[in-house]
Design a protein around this motif. Sequence first.
Motif, PDB file in Angstrom:
ATOM      1  N   GLY A   1       0.847  -1.176   0.000  1.00 15.08           N
ATOM      2  CA  GLY A   1       0.000   0.000   0.000  1.00 15.08           C
ATOM      3  C   GLY A   1       0.886   1.231   0.000  1.00 15.08           C
ATOM      4  O   GLY A   1       1.832   1.345  -0.777  1.00 15.08           O
TER       5      GLY A   1
ATOM      6  N   TRP B   1      -8.909   3.036   5.572  1.00 18.60           N
ATOM      7  CA  TRP B   1      -8.838   1.766   4.854  1.00 18.60           C
ATOM      8  C   TRP B   1     -10.081   1.483   4.007  1.00 18.60           C
ATOM      9  O   TRP B   1     -10.181   0.420   3.404  1.00 18.60           O
TER      10      TRP B   1
ATOM     11  N   ARG C   1     -10.397   1.133  -0.604  1.00 20.17           N
ATOM     12  CA  ARG C   1      -9.084   0.986  -1.233  1.00 20.17           C
ATOM     13  C   ARG C   1      -9.096  -0.245  -2.128  1.00 20.17           C
ATOM     14  O   ARG C   1      -9.681  -1.267  -1.779  1.00 20.17           O
TER      15      ARG C   1
ATOM     16  N   LEU D   1      -4.065  -4.248   1.767  1.00 22.30           N
ATOM     17  CA  LEU D   1      -4.229  -2.799   1.643  1.00 22.30           C
ATOM     18  C   LEU D   1      -3.063  -1.983   2.176  1.00 22.30           C
ATOM     19  O   LEU D   1      -2.870  -0.848   1.752  1.00 22.30           O
ATOM     20  N   GLY D   2      -2.296  -2.513   3.119  1.00 25.34           N
ATOM     21  CA  GLY D   2      -1.185  -1.762   3.697  1.00 25.34           C
ATOM     22  C   GLY D   2      -0.930  -2.179   5.131  1.00 25.34           C
ATOM     23  O   GLY D   2      -1.551  -3.106   5.655  1.00 25.34           O
TER      24      GLY D   2
END
Length: 268
Positions: A45, A137, A140, A145-146
Motif C-alpha cells: 500500500g 482503509w 481501497r 491494503l497496507g
Amino acid sequence: MKTPRTAIRIAAIRLLCPDPGKTATFYAAAFGATVAPDGSRLALGAQTIELAPAADRGAGFAPANGTDFQHCALVVADMEAAYAHLRGVPGWTPISRAGPERLPASSGGVSAFKFRDPDGHPLELLAFPPGAVPPLWRDRPGLFLGIDHTAITVADTERAVAFYAGLGFTVASQGVNHGPEQARLDALHAPVVEVTCLTPPGGAPPHLELLCYRTPGSISRTCADGSPLATRLVFAGSGDSSTPLRDPDGHRLLMASGTFRSAALHEP
C-alpha cells in the motif's frame, strides 16, 4: 546548523534477512508488494518495508510474550480470501493455532491471523468488522491494503508509554485482550494482554502498538544486532541524522532526517 525538528512519523520498518532477495520474492507473491529496483525496499500500500542483510542466520523464534517479538499488521479487505491466497504461497509458518480468529467485540471485533515469514519475522493479517472499517482503509483497491501498525511486546506498559511520549507519541486507545480466541491467536495458554495503541506525532499509519502480557507474563529477551529478530523502526522527521536508539525493552529505533523516499516506489 542543526536541522529543525518536525513531527516524527514511522517512515519504514526495517527487516534483517538472511537473503533479502528471497524475502522480497515472498512478499511480492504473498501480499502483492511492489519491490524497488534495487530490491532494498517494498511498498505495501502506502507503507514501506526496508530489507537489509542479517549477519546471524540462527536466531530462532520469539514467542508472542517475548520482548524480542515485533510484528507488522497487514490490513486485508477480505480475511477469507487473504488467508486462502496466503495458503497457496510456500515458506511461511503459522503462529495462530486454528487459522484466522474473530476476536470478541471487547477486543475490537477484528479478525486476525498471526504467522511468520520464511525468515521468522512475525506478521499478522488484520480485517476490520463490516461497518467498523476506519476511514483510512475504506474503498481501497486490492486485497492486501497496507500496514496498519507494528506491535512490540513490552515488560511494563507505563514505562514504554513514557519513553514514546518523549518522542511525541500519544495514547490513542488502551484495552485488555483475553479469552480462548486470544489464546489461539497468540499460541499461548490463557493469555491476558494489555494493548496500548500509540499515534506518532506525524500521523499514521503505521501506528505503534504496545503488548504487555499480564499472563503468562512478558519475558525480557534480547537478540544480537544482526539477528533477523532485530527489526528496526525507521523514523523520519526527527531532525537527527541516522541516530540509533533503543527503547526500554531493547527494540531498535533509527532516527533518519531528510526527505524519505516515497513508498510508492516510482524510481525508474
